[in-house]
Design a protein around this motif. Structure first.
Motif, PDB file in Angstrom:
ATOM      1  N   ALA A 183     -10.370 -22.548  -0.263  1.00  0.00           N
ATOM      2  CA  ALA A 183      -9.499 -23.108  -1.301  1.00  0.00           C
ATOM      3  C   ALA A 183      -9.112 -22.049  -2.328  1.00  0.00           C
ATOM      4  N   THR A 184     -10.046 -21.154  -2.661  1.00  0.00           N
ATOM      5  CA  THR A 184      -9.736 -20.093  -3.620  1.00  0.00           C
ATOM      6  C   THR A 184      -8.675 -19.151  -3.052  1.00  0.00           C
ATOM      7  N   GLY A 185      -8.714 -18.920  -1.738  1.00  0.00           N
ATOM      8  CA  GLY A 185      -7.704 -18.084  -1.101  1.00  0.00           C
ATOM      9  C   GLY A 185      -6.337 -18.727  -1.140  1.00  0.00           C
ATOM     10  N   LEU A 186      -6.291 -20.037  -0.869  1.00  0.00           N
ATOM     11  CA  LEU A 186      -5.024 -20.774  -0.953  1.00  0.00           C
ATOM     12  C   LEU A 186      -4.437 -20.664  -2.356  1.00  0.00           C
ATOM     13  N   LEU A 187      -5.251 -20.888  -3.367  1.00  0.00           N
ATOM     14  CA  LEU A 187      -4.783 -20.802  -4.743  1.00  0.00           C
ATOM     15  C   LEU A 187      -4.228 -19.416  -5.060  1.00  0.00           C
ATOM     16  N   GLY A 188      -4.981 -18.392  -4.687  1.00  0.00           N
ATOM     17  CA  GLY A 188      -4.565 -17.021  -4.985  1.00  0.00           C
ATOM     18  C   GLY A 188      -3.268 -16.638  -4.296  1.00  0.00           C
ATOM     19  N   ILE A 189      -3.122 -17.025  -3.033  1.00  0.00           N
ATOM     20  CA  ILE A 189      -1.927 -16.665  -2.266  1.00  0.00           C
ATOM     21  C   ILE A 189      -0.692 -17.383  -2.806  1.00  0.00           C
ATOM     22  N   VAL A 190      -0.826 -18.680  -3.070  1.00  0.00           N
ATOM     23  CA  VAL A 190       0.325 -19.455  -3.531  1.00  0.00           C
ATOM     24  C   VAL A 190       0.740 -19.036  -4.943  1.00  0.00           C
ATOM     25  N   LYS A 191      -0.224 -18.863  -5.834  1.00  0.00           N
ATOM     26  CA  LYS A 191       0.104 -18.532  -7.226  1.00  0.00           C
ATOM     27  C   LYS A 191       0.648 -17.117  -7.376  1.00  0.00           C
ATOM     28  N   SER A 192       0.101 -16.176  -6.606  1.00  0.00           N
ATOM     29  CA  SER A 192       0.547 -14.775  -6.716  1.00  0.00           C
ATOM     30  C   SER A 192       1.703 -14.456  -5.782  1.00  0.00           C
ATOM     31  N   LYS A 193       1.925 -15.336  -4.784  1.00  0.00           N
ATOM     32  CA  LYS A 193       2.919 -15.095  -3.731  1.00  0.00           C
ATOM     33  C   LYS A 193       2.621 -13.803  -2.977  1.00  0.00           C
ATOM     34  N   ARG A 194       1.359 -13.443  -2.917  1.00  0.00           N
ATOM     35  CA  ARG A 194       0.905 -12.250  -2.205  1.00  0.00           C
ATOM     36  C   ARG A 194      -0.242 -12.649  -1.276  1.00  0.00           C
ATOM     37  N   ILE A 195      -0.470 -11.832  -0.266  1.00  0.00           N
ATOM     38  CA  ILE A 195      -1.599 -12.033   0.630  1.00  0.00           C
ATOM     39  C   ILE A 195      -2.242 -10.674   0.862  1.00  0.00           C
ATOM     40  N   TRP A 196      -3.554 -10.614   0.813  1.00  0.00           N
ATOM     41  CA  TRP A 196      -4.266  -9.340   0.822  1.00  0.00           C
ATOM     42  C   TRP A 196      -4.624  -8.881   2.234  1.00  0.00           C
ATOM     43  N   ALA A 197      -4.677  -7.583   2.386  1.00  0.00           N
ATOM     44  CA  ALA A 197      -5.201  -6.955   3.605  1.00  0.00           C
ATOM     45  C   ALA A 197      -6.504  -6.255   3.225  1.00  0.00           C
ATOM     46  N   SER A 222      -5.115 -10.474   8.931  1.00  0.00           N
ATOM     47  CA  SER A 222      -5.333 -11.173  10.198  1.00  0.00           C
ATOM     48  C   SER A 222      -4.714 -12.558  10.219  1.00  0.00           C
ATOM     49  N   PHE A 223      -4.167 -12.904  11.389  1.00  0.00           N
ATOM     50  CA  PHE A 223      -3.605 -14.226  11.627  1.00  0.00           C
ATOM     51  C   PHE A 223      -4.085 -14.717  12.989  1.00  0.00           C
ATOM     52  N   ILE A 245      -5.697  -4.134  -0.258  1.00  0.00           N
ATOM     53  CA  ILE A 245      -4.356  -3.844  -0.756  1.00  0.00           C
ATOM     54  C   ILE A 245      -3.550  -5.133  -0.758  1.00  0.00           C
ATOM     55  N   SER A 246      -2.509  -5.170  -1.565  1.00  0.00           N
ATOM     56  CA  SER A 246      -1.547  -6.269  -1.558  1.00  0.00           C
ATOM     57  C   SER A 246      -0.304  -5.723  -0.852  1.00  0.00           C
ATOM     58  N   PRO A 247      -0.211  -5.889   0.478  1.00  0.00           N
ATOM     59  CA  PRO A 247       0.760  -5.121   1.264  1.00  0.00           C
ATOM     60  C   PRO A 247       2.209  -5.569   1.118  1.00  0.00           C
ATOM     61  N   PHE A 248       3.104  -4.611   1.374  1.00  0.00           N
ATOM     62  CA  PHE A 248       4.529  -4.900   1.458  1.00  0.00           C
ATOM     63  C   PHE A 248       4.791  -5.547   2.815  1.00  0.00           C
ATOM     64  N   LEU A 249       5.499  -6.686   2.806  1.00  0.00           N
ATOM     65  CA  LEU A 249       5.643  -7.464   4.039  1.00  0.00           C
ATOM     66  C   LEU A 249       7.063  -7.538   4.583  1.00  0.00           C
ATOM     67  N   ASN A 250       8.040  -6.995   3.860  1.00  0.00           N
ATOM     68  CA  ASN A 250       9.355  -6.779   4.456  1.00  0.00           C
ATOM     69  C   ASN A 250      10.117  -5.772   3.597  1.00  0.00           C
ATOM     70  N   PHE A 251      11.350  -5.475   3.963  1.00  0.00           N
ATOM     71  CA  PHE A 251      12.090  -4.395   3.312  1.00  0.00           C
ATOM     72  C   PHE A 251      12.317  -4.683   1.829  1.00  0.00           C
ATOM     73  N   ASP A 252      12.712  -5.918   1.500  1.00  0.00           N
ATOM     74  CA  ASP A 252      12.933  -6.258   0.089  1.00  0.00           C
ATOM     75  C   ASP A 252      11.660  -6.080  -0.721  1.00  0.00           C
ATOM     76  N   LYS A 293      12.244  -5.626  -4.618  1.00  0.00           N
ATOM     77  CA  LYS A 293      13.139  -6.756  -4.875  1.00  0.00           C
ATOM     78  C   LYS A 293      12.356  -8.057  -4.844  1.00  0.00           C
ATOM     79  N   ASP A 294      12.992  -9.130  -5.276  1.00  0.00           N
ATOM     80  CA  ASP A 294      12.355 -10.439  -5.296  1.00  0.00           C
ATOM     81  C   ASP A 294      11.979 -10.836  -3.876  1.00  0.00           C
ATOM     82  N   TYR A 295      10.729 -11.237  -3.692  1.00  0.00           N
ATOM     83  CA  TYR A 295      10.246 -11.563  -2.355  1.00  0.00           C
ATOM     84  C   TYR A 295       9.296 -12.750  -2.451  1.00  0.00           C
ATOM     85  N   LYS A 296       9.431 -13.672  -1.498  1.00  0.00           N
ATOM     86  CA  LYS A 296       8.539 -14.823  -1.439  1.00  0.00           C
ATOM     87  C   LYS A 296       7.992 -14.935  -0.027  1.00  0.00           C
ATOM     88  N   LEU A 297       6.712 -15.176   0.074  1.00  0.00           N
ATOM     89  CA  LEU A 297       6.090 -15.319   1.380  1.00  0.00           C
ATOM     90  C   LEU A 297       6.771 -16.423   2.190  1.00  0.00           C
TER      91      LEU A 297
END
Length: 302
Positions: A33-47, A105-106, A242-249, A254-258
């Protein structure tokens, strides 16, 4: 020969590591649940740094199996080849600390019991579903890899790399040490996509962000785009991530949303009770149209 030639050989002749050439479909990241909160609120996902993943043999498995293969070959080799192979010594020790690998990982499966047990707080977590085609980090920064489980599919390629190494070492003794480093680098390139066979049920797809792949230059900002290594506490451990870059924008600032498309509630989470708060969290964080689903597994968790 140099390491990029060996990497190219592995990719061309054996398609290893198994890169995802046409990334499509849904993939799922299991978390608490803490991971869900962090990812949604920050719009980032960690590696996370590969040394701190749940597999204690992570990145070492292929090197350990290669060491066994070398021992077998030494027994059958002539004197010249035997001396060269023996000089490799401990591959894990030679390669230690050479490159920083961070793994995101997915899983291809959206509701898998083993994933809930290991990554989803024993069923009391969440599986976040993403559209893979919308996750496309620059190839100079990361590789998208389908993990191979076990050494059997990789062994023929490793045997060829050993043959190339021996041939080069015989012909060019002056540059022997440099080639050892490059040979081990090629093995590590394979190792990031090869895990112990006991983890096969995970059916993992991973993004590997590595210092080996370097950084990219942004023509817009005229600066080098590179990940900042950060640290978090986990029990008694200090974990690099790290909080990785996940596409070109994303890379260009630039503004980016997961590309979050769905959230599956674990079998130990009360769906009716929590779905409204998760829906509100998503709305407040700027996510719309995310499907909320309850696990179909009759598992109570702990």
């Amino acid at each position: 020969q140099h390491s990029m030639a060996l990497n190219g050989y592995a990719l061309t002749e054996y398609q290893l590591p198994r890169l995802v050439m046409k990334p499509t479909g849904m993939i799922y990241h299991y978390t608490e649940a803490t991971g869900l909160l962090g990812i949604v609120k920050s719009k980032r996902i960690w590696a996370t740094h590969s040394s701190f993943l749940n597999d204690t043999t992570e990145t070492k498995y292929l090197l350990t199996e290669t060491a066994r293969l070398l021992s077998s070959r030494i027994e059958k080799a002539n004197e010249s080849e035997r001396n060269i192979l023996k000089s490799l010594g401990n591959l894990n020790a030679i390669s230690r600390g050479r490159y920083e690998n961070f793994v995101l990982s997915f899983c291809r499966e959206s509701d898998q019991l083993s994933q809930w047990r290991v990554y989803g707080q024993f069923g009391k977590g969440y599986a976040l579903g993403f559209e893979l085609s919308e996750l496309s980090p620059h190839p100079q920064i990361a590789n998208d890899i389908e993990v191979i489980y076990g050494f059997d599919l990789v062994q023929p390629c490793v045997n060829d790399l050993i043959d190339i190494f021996v041939e080069h070492a015989n012909q060019n003794k002056a540059n022997y040490r440099r080639f050892v480093n490059e040979f081990v680098s090629a093995l590590r390139f394979l190792a990031i996509g090869c895990k112990h066979p006991k983890f096969a049920e995970e059916n993992e797809l991973r993004f590997v962000f590595s210092e080996y792949f370097g950084s990219i230059f942004s023509p817009e900002t005229e600066s080098v785009v590179k990940h900042e290594i950060m640290y978090r506490q986990r029990g008694s451990e200090i974990v690099p991530y790290i909080s990785p870059f996940l596409n070109f924008d994303d890379e260009m600032g630039k503004d980016y949303k997961l590309p979050l498309k769905s959230i599956i509630f674990g079998p130990g989470v009360e769906f009716e009770k929590n779905s409204m708060s998760v829906a509100n969290l998503l709305h407040d964080s700027g996510f719309e149209g995310v499907e909320l689903l309850a696990s179909e597994i009759p598992f109570q968790g702990q």
